[in-house]
Scaffold this motif. Structure first.
Motif, PDB file in Angstrom:
ATOM      1  N   MET A 117       0.347   4.082  12.678  1.00 31.24           N
ATOM      2  CA  MET A 117       0.867   5.001  11.656  1.00 31.24           C
ATOM      3  C   MET A 117       0.301   6.399  11.887  1.00 31.24           C
ATOM      4  O   MET A 117       0.978   7.405  11.695  1.00 31.24           O
ATOM      5  N   GLU A 118      -0.953   6.457  12.324  1.00 29.42           N
ATOM      6  CA  GLU A 118      -1.590   7.750  12.604  1.00 29.42           C
ATOM      7  C   GLU A 118      -0.873   8.479  13.748  1.00 29.42           C
ATOM      8  O   GLU A 118      -0.653   9.691  13.679  1.00 29.42           O
ATOM      9  N   LYS A 144      -1.230  11.103   7.295  1.00 31.41           N
ATOM     10  CA  LYS A 144      -0.848   9.693   7.176  1.00 31.41           C
ATOM     11  C   LYS A 144      -0.397   9.388   5.742  1.00 31.41           C
ATOM     12  O   LYS A 144       0.536   8.620   5.526  1.00 31.41           O
ATOM     13  N   SER A 145      -1.043  10.016   4.760  1.00 31.17           N
ATOM     14  CA  SER A 145      -0.694   9.751   3.355  1.00 31.17           C
ATOM     15  C   SER A 145       0.728  10.210   3.041  1.00 31.17           C
ATOM     16  O   SER A 145       1.439   9.562   2.270  1.00 31.17           O
ATOM     17  N   SER A 146       1.167  11.322   3.645  1.00 27.25           N
ATOM     18  CA  SER A 146       2.540  11.761   3.385  1.00 27.25           C
ATOM     19  C   SER A 146       3.543  10.831   4.084  1.00 27.25           C
ATOM     20  O   SER A 146       4.660  10.636   3.606  1.00 27.25           O
ATOM     21  N   LEU A 147       3.137  10.228   5.192  1.00 29.86           N
ATOM     22  CA  LEU A 147       3.988   9.263   5.872  1.00 29.86           C
ATOM     23  C   LEU A 147       4.186   8.017   4.998  1.00 29.86           C
ATOM     24  O   LEU A 147       5.290   7.467   4.908  1.00 29.86           O
ATOM     25  N   TYR A 148       3.107   7.604   4.302  1.00 30.99           N
ATOM     26  CA  TYR A 148       3.174   6.428   3.436  1.00 30.99           C
ATOM     27  C   TYR A 148       4.116   6.643   2.252  1.00 30.99           C
ATOM     28  O   TYR A 148       4.577   5.683   1.635  1.00 30.99           O
ATOM     29  N   TYR A 149       4.398   7.883   1.908  1.00 32.79           N
ATOM     30  CA  TYR A 149       5.358   8.167   0.835  1.00 32.79           C
ATOM     31  C   TYR A 149       6.740   7.651   1.227  1.00 32.79           C
ATOM     32  O   TYR A 149       7.511   7.178   0.388  1.00 32.79           O
TER      33      TYR A 149
END
Length: 200
Positions: free
Chosen positions: A33-34, A44-49
């Protein structure tokens, strides 16, 4: 909702484009994911959105490819009138694109062999689509008098078994290297599956 509707969001489009590149280069296991977040220049946190897991991203990448294949298949089917010819074009287009998929997804063929669960959700969705397409094709052919009358139960059995056959062929061709022996006989296989091999 189809994958094509989901990916109208430009951020999702960018995520899937970069993820497809990374998955194609490094495979599912080695892509993180990184890595994907870095490739799109986001945290990474914005990707998890957008996607909770790497599996979700993998499914979306494959689903996007399937949407493109479906559009191409349906476009070719719409160029002819007869049901047998529509079936032949559907069959040959789907399997004719396997060579391209082998090249595009060759790196994570090993991932799929090692972890078949990766394709479970995609496989279920594909089965629904294919069975609906085959059912519509049979109804169309029966209405035109090109396919013999069948009960709804018989139609259901034929579409399920034909879909299972096509799925098994597709999986073997994708996971094996020796594809040429089938590739040159796609027309024959399509005609045989629809008409059989019994001498009339």
């Amino acid at each position: 909702m189809s994958n094509s509707q989901i990916t109208k969001d430009p951020v999702r489009v960018e995520i899937l484009t970069k993820a497809a590149e990374l998955l194609g280069r490094f495979g599912f296991k080695k892509t993180t994911m990184e890595d994907i977040a870095k490739a799109i220049g986001k945290s990474k946190s914005s990707l998890y959105y957008y996607y909770k897991t790497k599996e979700e991203i993998f499914e979306a990448v494959v689903a996007e490819d399937m949407d493109e294949s479906r559009a191409m298949t349906e476009q070719k089917m719409n160029t002819v009138e007869s049901a047998p010819e529509k079936f032949r074009l559907m069959f040959t287009t789907i399997f004719g694109s396997i060579r391209e998929k082998i090249d595009k997804f060759s790196v994570f063929r090993a991932d799929v062999m090692e972890n078949p669960a990766l394709m479970e959700n995609i496989g279920r969705e594909r089965d629904i689509y294919m069975e609906n397409l085959l059912t519509d094709l049979l109804h169309y052919g029966i209405k035109r008098g090109e396919i013999r009358e069948m009960s709804e139960e018989e139609i259901g059995v034929w579409t399920k078994v034909t879909n299972m056959t096509m799925r098994a062929i597709g999986q073997r061709l994708f996971l094996e290297d020796n594809f040429a022996y089938v590739e040159k006989h796609l027309d024959f296989l399509a005609i045989t599956i629809l008409n059989g091999i019994v001498k009339k």
